[in-house]
Design a protein around this motif. Structure first.
Motif, short mmCIF file in Angstrom:
data_model
loop_
_atom_site.label_atom_id
_atom_site.label_comp_id
_atom_site.label_asym_id
_atom_site.label_seq_id
_atom_site.Cartn_x
_atom_site.Cartn_y
_atom_site.Cartn_z
N LEU A 44 -0.49 6.78 -15.71
CA LEU A 44 0.39 6.14 -14.74
C LEU A 44 0.11 6.69 -13.34
O LEU A 44 -0.18 7.88 -13.18
CB LEU A 44 1.85 6.38 -15.11
N PRO A 45 0.19 5.84 -12.33
CA PRO A 45 -0.03 6.32 -10.95
C PRO A 45 1.10 7.25 -10.50
O PRO A 45 2.18 7.27 -11.08
CB PRO A 45 -0.04 5.03 -10.13
N ASP A 46 0.82 8.02 -9.46
CA ASP A 46 1.85 8.90 -8.90
C ASP A 46 2.92 8.07 -8.20
O ASP A 46 2.65 6.98 -7.69
CB ASP A 46 1.23 9.87 -7.90
N ILE A 47 4.13 8.60 -8.20
CA ILE A 47 5.22 7.96 -7.46
C ILE A 47 5.15 8.51 -6.04
O ILE A 47 5.86 9.47 -5.68
CB ILE A 47 6.59 8.23 -8.11
N GLU A 48 4.29 7.93 -5.23
CA GLU A 48 3.99 8.49 -3.92
C GLU A 48 5.13 8.34 -2.92
O GLU A 48 5.23 9.12 -1.97
CB GLU A 48 2.73 7.83 -3.37
N GLU A 49 6.00 7.35 -3.12
CA GLU A 49 7.04 7.09 -2.14
C GLU A 49 8.34 7.84 -2.43
O GLU A 49 9.34 7.67 -1.72
CB GLU A 49 7.33 5.59 -2.07
N SER A 50 8.34 8.68 -3.45
CA SER A 50 9.55 9.42 -3.80
C SER A 50 9.81 10.53 -2.78
O SER A 50 8.93 11.36 -2.51
CB SER A 50 9.43 10.02 -5.20
N ASN A 51 11.02 10.56 -2.24
CA ASN A 51 11.39 11.61 -1.31
C ASN A 51 11.72 12.92 -2.02
O ASN A 51 11.65 13.99 -1.43
CB ASN A 51 12.61 11.17 -0.48
N ILE A 52 12.08 12.83 -3.30
CA ILE A 52 12.43 14.02 -4.06
C ILE A 52 11.18 14.70 -4.61
O ILE A 52 11.00 15.91 -4.47
CB ILE A 52 13.39 13.67 -5.22
N ILE A 53 10.28 13.93 -5.23
CA ILE A 53 9.07 14.50 -5.80
C ILE A 53 8.18 15.09 -4.72
O ILE A 53 7.52 16.11 -4.91
CB ILE A 53 8.31 13.42 -6.60
N GLY A 79 -1.47 -5.21 -14.66
CA GLY A 79 -2.68 -5.40 -13.87
C GLY A 79 -2.90 -4.26 -12.89
O GLY A 79 -2.13 -3.31 -12.79
N VAL A 80 -3.99 -4.38 -12.12
CA VAL A 80 -4.38 -3.34 -11.17
C VAL A 80 -3.34 -3.16 -10.08
O VAL A 80 -3.12 -2.08 -9.55
CB VAL A 80 -5.76 -3.66 -10.56
N SER A 81 -2.66 -4.25 -9.71
CA SER A 81 -1.71 -4.21 -8.61
C SER A 81 -0.37 -3.58 -9.00
O SER A 81 0.52 -3.46 -8.16
CB SER A 81 -1.46 -5.62 -8.08
N SER A 82 -0.23 -3.18 -10.27
CA SER A 82 1.03 -2.60 -10.71
C SER A 82 1.29 -1.29 -9.98
O SER A 82 0.39 -0.50 -9.76
CB SER A 82 1.00 -2.35 -12.22
N ARG A 83 2.53 -1.09 -9.64
CA ARG A 83 2.92 0.14 -8.97
C ARG A 83 4.38 0.43 -9.30
O ARG A 83 5.10 -0.42 -9.82
CB ARG A 83 2.73 0.04 -7.46
N TRP A 84 4.81 1.62 -9.00
CA TRP A 84 6.19 1.99 -9.22
C TRP A 84 7.09 1.26 -8.22
O TRP A 84 6.77 1.16 -7.04
CB TRP A 84 6.37 3.50 -9.04
#
Length: 421
Positions: A157-166, A214-219
């Motif tokens: 799974l990709p990283d949750i890059e937009e998380s302010n907590i992580i 698909g490739v475009s999937s994101r959190w």
């Protein structure tokens, strides 16, 4: 000239003959494909009955017979019919951990039998966080990956890059991953709940990832209209919704939260008010006779008593309370195997309605904090408790290959999932 003319006529005849042969071949192929459609010659019920008796490896090959067969075999309806229950164990050795699976036959000889080693190199350094319908979630810090135990496919799974907590990378971050199924769109989703206690303020985020998107999937970040909270139960998915209990700062009464998998909306539900919420570590949401139930087993080991609240009517918030008391012979069984600093953890319910109780060592390290260690014996076993029949029994996990004192039951599943991640 005559020679050339005869040659041209011959070539034209051969071309027409090859064209007619090609048409016959195409018609024959079409007839063969049609004959493979289960509804052409056999009743669909008979075809499904035959297919459900085949192993997963054969079903994966049969998916290529036709589009109809592929749709049938991958359907949620067929998946629910074709599977046998399995229990998974996470065994710890000196330098590594392995994942093994046990076939379920406790009704026959009172034991599970370890018959599969599902460990792959990509699991190194990871721990199992959730098992659901043939899909397993492995986590290492903020990293997560999903493994299909049937098709042997793994997706990182990709990283949750937009998380302010992580992004703060704080040691008090609490991250929970949960796999769920959306029955409306027939999709599997991963729900990630991120929370962190900052002084007296609790920060909270909900994220959703669609598997096979698909490739475009994101959190995707889900708006949370609930009060800030921190889940303390594993979460239970039933009828298209995920339920869990969560702690609220400065309150001994937890929230009863529902996450609708299809609409991706959160809501707070009413809970039974007479529950003894102070012992939240020993409280778990389970499925009871197709309904949501809350089980309190804090007094099971010492007194042989469990309290069960079953939600009879959601709109009227009507709950029924039941008390289960073990027989003296069953209590002797517990006292024989559960010694000092040991307790039992609820690890889901079987298709027959048995609650799986896993022995482990529990140490209190703070007012609301516990340190949980796995079992420390080479004797593998769990307890099964049927709440409706009030039947409690010990079930051995048989294995001649593994000799370790660090083991834990990490999940129970009854699905062989043929979906592509």
């Amino acid at each position: 000239m005559p020679f050339s003319f005869d040659l041209a006529v011959t070539l034209q005849r051969e071309a027409r003959r090859m064209k007619r042969r090609s048409k016959r071949i195409r018609r024959r192929q079409s007839d063969i494909c049609k004959s493979h459609e289960p509804w052409q010659e056999f009743p669909s019920d008979l075809v499904i009955e035959i297919l459900t008796r085949l192993p997963a490896k054969s079903l994966m090959r049969l998916k290529s017979v036709s589009k109809l067969w592929s749709t049938l075999i991958c359907s949620q309806y067929f998946t629910n019919l074709s599977s046998a229950p399995r229990i998974y164990m996470w065994l710890g050795f000196d330098k590594e951990k392995i994942l093994v699976s046990s076939s379920s036959s406790p009704d026959l000889d009172g034991s599970f039998v370890v018959d599969q080693d599902l460990t792959i190199s990509a699991m190194k350094g990871y721990s199992v966080s959730h098992v659901y319908r043939g899909l397993m979630c492995f986590t290492k810090g903020t990293n997560a990956q999903i493994y299909n135990s049937t098709t042997k496919k793994l997706v990182v799974l990709p990283d949750i890059e937009e998380s302010n907590i992580i992004a703060k990378d704080h040691k008090f971050n609490k991250i929970i991953y949960h796999i769920a199924h959306d029955p409306v769109h027939d999709q599997y989703k991963v729900v990630c709940i991120v929370s962190r206690l900052k002084v007296v303020k609790l920060l909270l985020e909900h994220w959703v990832f669609t598997l096979g998107g698909g490739v475009s999937s994101r959190w995707r970040k889900i708006p949370c209209t609930c009060p800030p909270h921190s889940p303390f139960t594993r979460g239970l998915t039933i009828n298209g919704s995920m339920y869990y209990l969560a702690l609220v700062p400065n309150s001994i009464k937890p929230l009863f939260v529902r996450f609708d998998i299809s609409s991706e909306k959160l809501s707070v539900l009413q809970k039974p008010e007479d529950a003894f919420w102070c012992r939240y570590y020993y409280t778990e949401i389970i499925e009871y006779d197709g309904r949501i139930a809350i089980l309190d087993h804090a007094d099971l080991v010492h007194d042989g008593v469990m309290d069960l609240w079953v939600r009879e009517d959601e709109e009227k918030n009507r709950w029924s309370r039941m008390k289960r008391v073990l027989h003296p012979s069953q209590m002797n069984m517990i006292k024989t195997h559960i010694v000092h600093n040991m307790s039992l953890r609820v690890q889901g319910t079987t298709r027959n309605g048995d609650v799986i109780l896993v022995p482990q060592h529990i140490f209190r390290i703070g007012p609301d904090q516990f340190n949980v260690l796995p079992q420390v014996t080479t004797h593998f076993y769990v307890f099964l408790y049927n709440l409706q029949k009030n039947h409690f029994r010990k079930v051995e996990i048989k294995s001649n290959r593994y000799n370790t004192k660090r083991w834990d039951v990490v999940g129970f599943d009854d699905i062989e999932n043929l979906m592509y991640l």
